[in-house]
Design a protein around this motif. Structure first.
Motif, PDB file in Angstrom:
ATOM      1  N   HIS A 123      -7.595  -3.936  -6.411  1.00  0.00           N
ATOM      2  CA  HIS A 123      -6.211  -3.524  -6.689  1.00  0.00           C
ATOM      3  C   HIS A 123      -5.532  -3.272  -5.359  1.00  0.00           C
ATOM      4  CE1 HIS A 123      -8.633  -2.193 -10.275  1.00  0.00           C
ATOM      5  NE2 HIS A 123      -7.403  -2.133 -10.837  1.00  0.00           N
ATOM      6  N   THR A 124      -4.284  -3.447  -5.439  1.00  0.00           N
ATOM      7  CA  THR A 124      -3.138  -3.009  -4.344  1.00  0.00           C
ATOM      8  C   THR A 124      -2.084  -2.274  -5.139  1.00  0.00           C
ATOM      9  OG1 THR A 124      -3.830  -5.055  -3.210  1.00  0.00           O
ATOM     10  CG2 THR A 124      -1.954  -4.156  -2.479  1.00  0.00           C
ATOM     11  N   MET A 125      -2.171  -0.985  -4.825  1.00  0.00           N
ATOM     12  CA  MET A 125      -1.228  -0.149  -5.607  1.00  0.00           C
ATOM     13  C   MET A 125      -0.380   0.996  -4.610  1.00  0.00           C
ATOM     14  SD  MET A 125      -3.346   0.823  -8.652  1.00  0.00           S
ATOM     15  CE  MET A 125      -3.470  -0.047 -10.510  1.00  0.00           C
ATOM     16  N   LEU A 126       0.714   1.144  -4.832  1.00  0.00           N
ATOM     17  CA  LEU A 126       1.487   2.226  -4.274  1.00  0.00           C
ATOM     18  C   LEU A 126       1.649   3.266  -5.329  1.00  0.00           C
ATOM     19  CD1 LEU A 126       3.968   0.519  -1.853  1.00  0.00           C
ATOM     20  CD2 LEU A 126       2.174   2.598  -1.322  1.00  0.00           C
ATOM     21  N   ILE A 127       1.155   4.595  -5.204  1.00  0.00           N
ATOM     22  CA  ILE A 127       1.073   5.537  -6.435  1.00  0.00           C
ATOM     23  C   ILE A 127       1.800   6.790  -5.896  1.00  0.00           C
ATOM     24  CG2 ILE A 127      -0.232   6.991  -7.798  1.00  0.00           C
ATOM     25  CD1 ILE A 127      -2.558   4.422  -7.255  1.00  0.00           C
ATOM     26  N   GLU A 128       2.434   7.380  -6.607  1.00  0.00           N
ATOM     27  CA  GLU A 128       2.935   8.657  -6.444  1.00  0.00           C
ATOM     28  C   GLU A 128       2.100   9.911  -7.061  1.00  0.00           C
ATOM     29  OE1 GLU A 128       7.224   9.455  -6.880  1.00  0.00           O
ATOM     30  OE2 GLU A 128       6.878  11.800  -6.917  1.00  0.00           O
ATOM     31  N   VAL A 129       1.486  10.528  -6.221  1.00  0.00           N
ATOM     32  CA  VAL A 129       0.228  11.232  -6.716  1.00  0.00           C
ATOM     33  C   VAL A 129       0.874  12.788  -6.700  1.00  0.00           C
ATOM     34  CG1 VAL A 129      -2.197  12.513  -6.301  1.00  0.00           C
ATOM     35  CG2 VAL A 129      -1.483  10.073  -5.853  1.00  0.00           C
ATOM     36  N   GLN A 130       1.163  13.322  -7.883  1.00  0.00           N
ATOM     37  CA  GLN A 130       2.160  14.630  -8.043  1.00  0.00           C
ATOM     38  C   GLN A 130       0.947  15.637  -7.917  1.00  0.00           C
ATOM     39  OE1 GLN A 130       3.539  13.095 -11.578  1.00  0.00           O
ATOM     40  NE2 GLN A 130       5.037  11.757 -10.466  1.00  0.00           N
ATOM     41  N   TYR A 135      -0.474  10.549 -11.943  1.00  0.00           N
ATOM     42  CA  TYR A 135      -0.352   9.463 -11.100  1.00  0.00           C
ATOM     43  C   TYR A 135       0.966   8.557 -11.681  1.00  0.00           C
ATOM     44  CZ  TYR A 135      -4.846  11.105 -10.134  1.00  0.00           C
ATOM     45  OH  TYR A 135      -6.176  11.600  -9.927  1.00  0.00           O
ATOM     46  N   GLU A 136       1.646   8.293 -10.727  1.00  0.00           N
ATOM     47  CA  GLU A 136       2.823   7.384 -11.103  1.00  0.00           C
ATOM     48  C   GLU A 136       2.767   6.085 -10.256  1.00  0.00           C
ATOM     49  OE1 GLU A 136       7.509   7.507 -11.047  1.00  0.00           O
ATOM     50  OE2 GLU A 136       6.616   9.390 -11.646  1.00  0.00           O
ATOM     51  N   LEU A 137       2.410   4.962 -10.994  1.00  0.00           N
ATOM     52  CA  LEU A 137       2.393   3.831 -10.442  1.00  0.00           C
ATOM     53  C   LEU A 137       3.855   3.249  -9.899  1.00  0.00           C
ATOM     54  CD1 LEU A 137       0.719   1.332  -9.644  1.00  0.00           C
ATOM     55  CD2 LEU A 137       1.516   0.345 -11.875  1.00  0.00           C
ATOM     56  N   LEU A 138       4.078   3.049  -8.536  1.00  0.00           N
ATOM     57  CA  LEU A 138       5.207   2.822  -7.798  1.00  0.00           C
ATOM     58  C   LEU A 138       5.293   1.228  -7.887  1.00  0.00           C
ATOM     59  CD1 LEU A 138       5.603   5.395  -5.032  1.00  0.00           C
ATOM     60  CD2 LEU A 138       6.786   5.463  -7.086  1.00  0.00           C
ATOM     61  N   GLY A 139       4.388   0.612  -7.485  1.00  0.00           N
ATOM     62  CA  GLY A 139       4.256  -0.653  -7.020  1.00  0.00           C
ATOM     63  C   GLY A 139       2.918  -1.287  -7.292  1.00  0.00           C
ATOM     64  N   GLU A 140       2.525  -2.603  -7.422  1.00  0.00           N
ATOM     65  CA  GLU A 140       1.218  -3.115  -7.402  1.00  0.00           C
ATOM     66  C   GLU A 140       1.335  -4.560  -6.835  1.00  0.00           C
ATOM     67  OE1 GLU A 140      -1.267  -2.904 -10.935  1.00  0.00           O
ATOM     68  OE2 GLU A 140       0.541  -2.803 -12.022  1.00  0.00           O
ATOM     69  N   THR A 141       0.131  -5.472  -6.918  1.00  0.00           N
ATOM     70  CA  THR A 141       0.229  -6.648  -6.519  1.00  0.00           C
ATOM     71  C   THR A 141       0.302  -7.451  -7.809  1.00  0.00           C
ATOM     72  OG1 THR A 141      -0.982  -8.543  -5.420  1.00  0.00           O
ATOM     73  CG2 THR A 141      -2.167  -6.989  -6.779  1.00  0.00           C
ATOM     74  N   ARG A 142       1.384  -8.286  -7.701  1.00  0.00           N
ATOM     75  CA  ARG A 142       1.288  -9.437  -8.694  1.00  0.00           C
ATOM     76  C   ARG A 142       0.525 -10.373  -8.810  1.00  0.00           C
ATOM     77  NH1 ARG A 142       7.648 -11.499  -8.481  1.00  0.00           N
ATOM     78  NH2 ARG A 142       8.574  -9.252  -8.808  1.00  0.00           N
ATOM     79  N   ASP A 245       6.313  12.812   3.020  1.00  0.00           N
ATOM     80  CA  ASP A 245       5.981  12.525   4.109  1.00  0.00           C
ATOM     81  C   ASP A 245       4.438  12.499   4.127  1.00  0.00           C
ATOM     82  OD1 ASP A 245       5.385  15.318   4.288  1.00  0.00           O
ATOM     83  OD2 ASP A 245       6.510  15.775   5.501  1.00  0.00           O
ATOM     84  N   ALA A 246       3.689  12.620   3.306  1.00  0.00           N
ATOM     85  CA  ALA A 246       2.112  12.655   3.444  1.00  0.00           C
ATOM     86  C   ALA A 246       1.867  10.983   2.681  1.00  0.00           C
ATOM     87  CB  ALA A 246       1.530  13.700   2.754  1.00  0.00           C
ATOM     88  N   LEU A 247       0.812  10.398   3.451  1.00  0.00           N
ATOM     89  CA  LEU A 247       0.483   8.977   2.804  1.00  0.00           C
ATOM     90  C   LEU A 247      -1.046   9.301   2.809  1.00  0.00           C
ATOM     91  CD1 LEU A 247       0.936   6.016   2.061  1.00  0.00           C
ATOM     92  CD2 LEU A 247       0.631   5.668   4.148  1.00  0.00           C
ATOM     93  N   VAL A 248      -1.728   8.678   1.656  1.00  0.00           N
ATOM     94  CA  VAL A 248      -3.029   8.886   1.517  1.00  0.00           C
ATOM     95  C   VAL A 248      -3.532   7.366   1.301  1.00  0.00           C
ATOM     96  CG1 VAL A 248      -5.207   9.071  -0.095  1.00  0.00           C
ATOM     97  CG2 VAL A 248      -3.771  10.973   0.536  1.00  0.00           C
ATOM     98  N   VAL A 249      -4.493   6.990   2.105  1.00  0.00           N
ATOM     99  CA  VAL A 249      -4.649   5.329   1.894  1.00  0.00           C
ATOM    100  C   VAL A 249      -6.235   5.369   1.721  1.00  0.00           C
ATOM    101  CG1 VAL A 249      -4.813   3.076   3.429  1.00  0.00           C
ATOM    102  CG2 VAL A 249      -3.190   5.025   4.012  1.00  0.00           C
ATOM    103  N   SER A 250      -6.704   4.690   0.603  1.00  0.00           N
ATOM    104  CA  SER A 250      -8.230   4.696   0.261  1.00  0.00           C
ATOM    105  C   SER A 250      -8.333   3.217  -0.383  1.00  0.00           C
ATOM    106  CB  SER A 250      -8.371   5.677  -0.609  1.00  0.00           C
ATOM    107  OG  SER A 250      -7.434   5.681  -1.848  1.00  0.00           O
ATOM    108  N   GLY A 251      -9.839   3.084  -0.745  1.00  0.00           N
ATOM    109  CA  GLY A 251     -10.258   1.851  -1.173  1.00  0.00           C
ATOM    110  C   GLY A 251     -10.783   1.120   0.251  1.00  0.00           C
ATOM    111  N   GLY A 252     -11.680   0.169  -0.362  1.00  0.00           N
ATOM    112  CA  GLY A 252     -12.422  -0.675   0.693  1.00  0.00           C
ATOM    113  C   GLY A 252     -11.551  -0.899   1.964  1.00  0.00           C
ATOM    114  N   VAL A 253     -10.217  -1.539   1.653  1.00  0.00           N
ATOM    115  CA  VAL A 253      -9.408  -1.815   2.766  1.00  0.00           C
ATOM    116  C   VAL A 253      -9.089  -0.993   3.797  1.00  0.00           C
ATOM    117  CG1 VAL A 253      -7.506  -3.396   3.511  1.00  0.00           C
ATOM    118  CG2 VAL A 253      -8.705  -4.088   1.502  1.00  0.00           C
TER     119      VAL A 253
END
Ligand code: KG4
Ligand code: ZN
Length: 332
Positions: A123-130, A135-142, A245-253
């Motif tokens: 997965h490669t996703m940008l999510i708004e975590v309220q 979770y609201e998906l903002l964008g992901e890989t095609r 202004d807070a970003l969480v980055v997670s997953g193997g990469v």
């Protein structure tokens, strides 16, 4: 073993990397069969290390999906059975919710709401975590995921599976600017990704050339830069778009050091902050599943008695976790 008050008491992991390496990727049937062998001894060892008796447990969390159904079912069957035998609820956790909540195990957990960049092998996703469970998906890989792009190009360079960390190691010795690979979709508005063109570009770059160590390192550096720059630019765009202004980055990469450096710089410059799980909890692990399971059990959510696993499971279909902090404005 996760305790609501005392935190993480024990954590065990058996990596199947060696098992799959000779095949250059995950062989589903081998993965499931090996799970059958490894799971129970791992549970025993975690209980011992935590100094916890099974009678003290209040629930058993396990990964219920999405993913390879055979591997999921071995985990689900064991977890559901143990929970039944111990007379406690079983909580089937969404794999990606585990990744998203992994930074909650750190001394300085992220605030809610935040933007999450979830970058794994699938997965490669940008999510708004309220809030937890919202979770609201903002964008992901095609097409390919970021981890997949690392792995596939690493394979072209003759690196062993899993290629991501190997490619990252090699990139550190490569020359800057020797190769500039495409940054797809960077020039377009929106928060979608596309990484499948990268392996073709690498294939072209390697054509007719002898695969020397220098060439490999230079290409690795070019690949890592293309992926990291794309991820950084889109993450910033998501933060601007949501005003968070807070970003969480997670997953193997998210274990990638170069990605962390670039994100810290870019987000820091804008006055924001980036939160990561510790390196060992970036790639798949049980601690993150326990965090998500505990959050849901705390509000009374758990499974029935059936053994269930899901190959497909949209993140946005998860029920909200009542009682977790809600956003100031309604976003639904
Ligand atoms: O989250 P994860 O363990 O499994 C999935 O849910 O997919 O992520 C595995 C992915 C693989 O593609 C692996 O190559 C990549 O994460 N990865 C890395 C690094 N460590 C793991 N990619 C780049 N740099 C790393 N240091
Ligand atoms: Zn994962």
């Amino acid at each position: 073993m996760l305790d609501e008050r005392r935190g993480l008491l024990a954590h065990e992991l058996f990596s199947q990397v060696e098992l799959h390496r000779v095949f250059g990727g995950v062989v589903p049937e081998l993965a499931s069969r090996d799970h059958v062998r490894r799971l129970l001894p791992l549970v025993r060892s975690a209980l011992e290390r935590a100094g916890t008796a099974s009678a003290d447990l209040n629930g058993v969390a396990y990964t219920a999906g999405p993913g390879l159904i055979g591997a999921l079912l071995t985990g689900a069957a064991l977890a559901r059975s143990l929970a039944y035998a111990w007379g406690v609820p079983a909580i089937g956790v969404h794999h990606l919710e585990g990744h998203l909540l992994a930074p909650l195990l750190e001394p300085q957990p992220p605030p809610f709401p935040h933007v999450a960049l979830l970058v794994s092998g699938g997965h490669t996703m940008l999510i708004e975590v309220q809030a937890v469970g919202r979770y609201e998906l903002l964008g992901e890989t095609r097409d390919d995921a970021a981890g997949e792009a690392f792995d596939k190009t690493a394979k072209l360079l003759g690196l062993p599976y899993p290629g991501g960390p190997e490619l990252a190691r090699l990139a550190a010795t490569g020359a800057a600017g020797a190769f500039t690979f495409p940054r797809p979709m960077l020039d377009r508005s929106g928060l979608e990704f596309s990484f499948s063109g990268l392996k073709t570009a690498v294939l072209h770059a390697l054509r007719g050339r002898q695969l020397t160590e220098t060439l490999k390192a230079d290409v690795a550096r070019g690949v890592q830069e293309a992926i990291v720059e794309t991820l950084t630019a889109k993450a910033l765009r998501a933060m601007e778009q949501t005003g968070l202004d807070a970003l969480v980055v997670s997953g193997g990469v998210s274990a990638n050091r170069y990605l962390r450096t670039r994100l810290d710089e870019a987000v820091g410059r804008k006055g924001g902050r980036v939160y990561y799980p510790r390196i060992e909890f970036c790639t798949d692990n049980a601690a993150m599943i326990a965090v998500a399971g505990l959050a849901r059990l705390a509000v009374g959510q758990h499974d029935g008695l059936a053994i269930e696993a899901r190959a497909q499971w949209p993140l946005e279909s998860l029920p909200p976790v009542a009682g977790s902090r809600q956003p100031s404005g309604s976003l639904e």
